[in-house]
Design a protein around this motif. Structure first.
Motif, PDB file in Angstrom:
ATOM      1  N   GLY A 245      18.143   0.599  39.593  1.00 34.04           N
ATOM      2  CA  GLY A 245      17.033   0.656  38.644  1.00 34.04           C
ATOM      3  C   GLY A 245      16.126   1.844  38.898  1.00 34.04           C
ATOM      4  N   SER A 246      15.899   2.158  40.161  1.00 31.39           N
ATOM      5  CA  SER A 246      15.091   3.321  40.505  1.00 31.39           C
ATOM      6  C   SER A 246      15.777   4.615  40.063  1.00 31.39           C
ATOM      7  CB  SER A 246      14.841   3.338  42.012  1.00 31.39           C
ATOM      8  OG  SER A 246      14.127   4.476  42.384  1.00 31.39           O
ATOM      9  N   MET A 247      17.090   4.671  40.215  1.00 32.46           N
ATOM     10  CA  MET A 247      17.837   5.859  39.778  1.00 32.46           C
ATOM     11  C   MET A 247      17.827   5.993  38.258  1.00 32.46           C
ATOM     12  SD  MET A 247      21.146   5.966  42.214  1.00 32.46           S
ATOM     13  CE  MET A 247      21.074   4.872  43.607  1.00 32.46           C
ATOM     14  N   GLN A 248      17.896   4.861  37.561  1.00 25.67           N
ATOM     15  CA  GLN A 248      17.839   4.899  36.095  1.00 25.67           C
ATOM     16  C   GLN A 248      16.478   5.401  35.623  1.00 25.67           C
ATOM     17  OE1 GLN A 248      18.889   0.940  34.899  1.00 25.67           O
ATOM     18  NE2 GLN A 248      21.030   1.497  34.601  1.00 25.67           N
ATOM     19  N   LYS A 249      15.425   4.986  36.296  1.00 27.77           N
ATOM     20  CA  LYS A 249      14.083   5.445  35.946  1.00 27.77           C
ATOM     21  C   LYS A 249      13.962   6.950  36.165  1.00 27.77           C
ATOM     22  CE  LYS A 249       9.244   4.465  37.008  1.00 27.77           C
ATOM     23  NZ  LYS A 249       8.354   3.677  37.856  1.00 27.77           N
ATOM     24  N   LEU A 250      14.515   7.436  37.274  1.00 24.87           N
ATOM     25  CA  LEU A 250      14.509   8.868  37.557  1.00 24.87           C
ATOM     26  C   LEU A 250      15.266   9.626  36.475  1.00 24.87           C
ATOM     27  CD1 LEU A 250      13.845  11.104  39.726  1.00 24.87           C
ATOM     28  CD2 LEU A 250      16.146  10.694  40.570  1.00 24.87           C
ATOM     29  N   LEU A 251      16.435   9.132  36.084  1.00 26.84           N
ATOM     30  CA  LEU A 251      17.222   9.785  35.039  1.00 26.84           C
ATOM     31  C   LEU A 251      16.492   9.757  33.703  1.00 26.84           C
ATOM     32  CD1 LEU A 251      19.873  11.138  34.160  1.00 26.84           C
ATOM     33  CD2 LEU A 251      20.750   8.844  33.680  1.00 26.84           C
ATOM     34  N   LEU A 252      15.850   8.641  33.379  1.00 29.91           N
ATOM     35  CA  LEU A 252      15.102   8.540  32.127  1.00 29.91           C
ATOM     36  C   LEU A 252      13.981   9.568  32.078  1.00 29.91           C
ATOM     37  CD1 LEU A 252      14.510   6.959  29.465  1.00 29.91           C
ATOM     38  CD2 LEU A 252      12.890   5.656  30.839  1.00 29.91           C
ATOM     39  N   TYR A 253      13.240   9.715  33.159  1.00 27.88           N
ATOM     40  CA  TYR A 253      12.162  10.703  33.177  1.00 27.88           C
ATOM     41  C   TYR A 253      12.712  12.124  33.103  1.00 27.88           C
ATOM     42  CZ  TYR A 253       7.952   7.945  33.703  1.00 27.88           C
ATOM     43  OH  TYR A 253       6.888   7.133  33.458  1.00 27.88           O
ATOM     44  N   LEU A 254      13.837  12.389  33.769  1.00 31.22           N
ATOM     45  CA  LEU A 254      14.444  13.717  33.665  1.00 31.22           C
ATOM     46  C   LEU A 254      14.858  14.009  32.223  1.00 31.22           C
ATOM     47  CD1 LEU A 254      16.662  13.900  36.869  1.00 31.22           C
ATOM     48  CD2 LEU A 254      14.683  15.309  36.346  1.00 31.22           C
ATOM     49  N   LEU A 255      15.461  13.021  31.557  1.00 33.84           N
ATOM     50  CA  LEU A 255      15.904  13.217  30.180  1.00 33.84           C
ATOM     51  C   LEU A 255      14.723  13.386  29.227  1.00 33.84           C
ATOM     52  CD1 LEU A 255      18.882  10.719  30.013  1.00 33.84           C
ATOM     53  CD2 LEU A 255      18.979  13.208  30.169  1.00 33.84           C
ATOM     54  N   LEU A 256      13.652  12.624  29.439  1.00 32.87           N
ATOM     55  CA  LEU A 256      12.464  12.807  28.600  1.00 32.87           C
ATOM     56  C   LEU A 256      11.858  14.190  28.805  1.00 32.87           C
ATOM     57  CD1 LEU A 256      10.597   9.388  28.761  1.00 32.87           C
ATOM     58  CD2 LEU A 256      11.671  10.444  26.786  1.00 32.87           C
ATOM     59  N   GLY A 257      11.806  14.650  30.047  1.00 33.58           N
ATOM     60  CA  GLY A 257      11.287  15.992  30.310  1.00 33.58           C
ATOM     61  C   GLY A 257      12.129  17.068  29.654  1.00 33.58           C
ATOM     62  N   ILE A 258      13.439  16.902  29.702  1.00 33.94           N
ATOM     63  CA  ILE A 258      14.331  17.864  29.054  1.00 33.94           C
ATOM     64  C   ILE A 258      14.123  17.834  27.545  1.00 33.94           C
ATOM     65  CG2 ILE A 258      16.754  18.296  28.486  1.00 33.94           C
ATOM     66  CD1 ILE A 258      17.424  17.502  31.382  1.00 33.94           C
ATOM     67  N   ASP A 259      14.081  16.649  26.971  1.00 32.90           N
ATOM     68  CA  ASP A 259      13.964  16.539  25.513  1.00 32.90           C
ATOM     69  C   ASP A 259      12.614  16.999  24.998  1.00 32.90           C
ATOM     70  OD1 ASP A 259      16.524  15.604  25.310  1.00 32.90           O
ATOM     71  OD2 ASP A 259      15.942  13.494  25.295  1.00 32.90           O
ATOM     72  N   PHE A 260      11.556  16.795  25.757  1.00 31.87           N
ATOM     73  CA  PHE A 260      10.226  17.196  25.309  1.00 31.87           C
ATOM     74  C   PHE A 260       9.952  18.682  25.517  1.00 31.87           C
ATOM     75  CE2 PHE A 260       8.121  12.785  25.933  1.00 31.87           C
ATOM     76  CZ  PHE A 260       8.726  12.339  24.776  1.00 31.87           C
ATOM     77  N   PHE A 261      10.413  19.246  26.629  1.00 32.82           N
ATOM     78  CA  PHE A 261       9.974  20.588  26.988  1.00 32.82           C
ATOM     79  C   PHE A 261      11.080  21.633  27.023  1.00 32.82           C
ATOM     80  CE2 PHE A 261       7.056  17.530  29.000  1.00 32.82           C
ATOM     81  CZ  PHE A 261       5.936  17.822  28.253  1.00 32.82           C
ATOM     82  N   VAL A 262      12.339  21.223  27.053  1.00 40.05           N
ATOM     83  CA  VAL A 262      13.462  22.164  27.015  1.00 40.05           C
ATOM     84  C   VAL A 262      14.504  21.616  26.037  1.00 40.05           C
ATOM     85  CG1 VAL A 262      15.016  23.556  28.427  1.00 40.05           C
ATOM     86  CG2 VAL A 262      13.046  22.478  29.493  1.00 40.05           C
ATOM     87  N   PRO A 263      14.158  21.506  24.737  1.00 44.99           N
ATOM     88  CA  PRO A 263      15.047  20.820  23.803  1.00 44.99           C
ATOM     89  C   PRO A 263      16.220  21.644  23.303  1.00 44.99           C
ATOM     90  CG  PRO A 263      13.117  21.562  22.643  1.00 44.99           C
ATOM     91  CD  PRO A 263      12.917  21.903  24.101  1.00 44.99           C
ATOM     92  N   ALA A 264      16.375  22.867  23.762  1.00 46.40           N
ATOM     93  CA  ALA A 264      17.473  23.701  23.286  1.00 46.40           C
ATOM     94  C   ALA A 264      18.808  23.036  23.598  1.00 46.40           C
ATOM     95  CB  ALA A 264      17.412  25.070  23.950  1.00 46.40           C
ATOM     96  N   GLY A 265      19.680  22.996  22.604  1.00 47.50           N
ATOM     97  CA  GLY A 265      21.012  22.445  22.791  1.00 47.50           C
ATOM     98  C   GLY A 265      21.171  21.025  22.303  1.00 47.50           C
ATOM     99  N   ILE A 266      20.131  20.430  21.717  1.00 48.41           N
ATOM    100  CA  ILE A 266      20.280  19.102  21.136  1.00 48.41           C
ATOM    101  C   ILE A 266      21.080  19.261  19.853  1.00 48.41           C
ATOM    102  CG2 ILE A 266      19.085  17.131  20.107  1.00 48.41           C
ATOM    103  CD1 ILE A 266      16.710  17.728  21.894  1.00 48.41           C
ATOM    104  N   PRO A 267      22.251  18.613  19.772  1.00 49.04           N
ATOM    105  CA  PRO A 267      23.078  18.805  18.568  1.00 49.04           C
ATOM    106  C   PRO A 267      22.427  18.146  17.348  1.00 49.04           C
ATOM    107  CG  PRO A 267      24.102  17.215  20.037  1.00 49.04           C
ATOM    108  CD  PRO A 267      22.910  17.759  20.747  1.00 49.04           C
ATOM    109  N   PRO A 268      22.356  18.866  16.215  1.00 51.99           N
ATOM    110  CA  PRO A 268      21.738  18.294  15.020  1.00 51.99           C
ATOM    111  C   PRO A 268      22.619  17.245  14.338  1.00 51.99           C
ATOM    112  CG  PRO A 268      22.477  20.528  14.583  1.00 51.99           C
ATOM    113  CD  PRO A 268      22.729  20.260  16.029  1.00 51.99           C
TER     114      PRO A 268
END
Length: 185
Positions: free
Chosen positions: A99-122
């Motif tokens: 669960g702790s690892m999932q939380k870490l991954l979720l925060y990493l993914l949110l950070g990527i999606d919010f601040f480095v969104p390049a490469g999100i397929p439309p």
């Protein structure tokens, strides 16, 4: 109790970061934010840069990483997150760690999606999903290396310094939120 204190202190900063990012998309729903960011390049704006700095501080606090907590410690007096795990062993400890690892991954993914969104397929075309998946793995690898660098460079804060750390995250997130109105108005 310590982990709840850190979560309590970082939640206002998290909300302000979400509001700052939502100003660019016109919605507070995370799927709508991601949909608007995938349409084009994200504008470089000081409010987003400051919100990203606040997100890094919130990320470290919420995931019990250095300098807030040392996830590899076994000293009861210095533990924040690990103190909850002392009474578990075997499969239950594995679930808590997972669960702790999932939380870490979720925060990493949110950070990527919010601040480095390049490469999100439309679209959901296979080639776009493969390209976006490879790019996401590359971003996760880079962020993992940066996290290892941060944890190598900083020592753990004393417990009475943690509120100052989270207050800095809140102040940065509020500054980013207000800066959007000052520079856009």
């Amino acid at each position: 109790r310590r982990e709840m204190m850190v979560a309590f202190l970082t939640e206002p900063a998290t909300l302000m970061i979400l509001f700052t990012v939502s100003l660019w998309s016109g919605s507070t729903a995370i799927p709508a934010i991601l949909a608007s960011f995938s349409k084009g390049p994200l504008p470089f704006h000081p409010s987003l840069l400051i919100a990203a700095m606040a997100f890094i501080l919130v990320f470290l606090g919420e995931n019990a990483r250095l300098p807030i907590d040392n996830p590899s410690t076994h000293l009861e007096l210095t533990m924040i997150h690990e103190a909850m795990l002392l009474e578990y062993s075997g499969p239950l400890l594995a679930l808590m760690e997972w669960g702790s690892m999932q939380k870490l991954l979720l925060y990493l993914l949110l950070g990527i999606d919010f601040f480095v969104p390049a490469g999100i397929p439309p679209t959901f075309a296979l080639s776009g999903l493969l390209e976006g998946g490879l790019l996401l793995l590359g971003k996760l690898f880079i962020l993992g290396a940066l996290l290892a660098l941060i944890e190598s460079l900083f020592a753990k804060l004393r417990i009475f310094r943690v509120p100052e750390f989270t207050a800095l995250a809140y102040l940065l997130s509020t500054l980013g939120f207000l800066l959007h109105f000052v520079l856009e108005g």
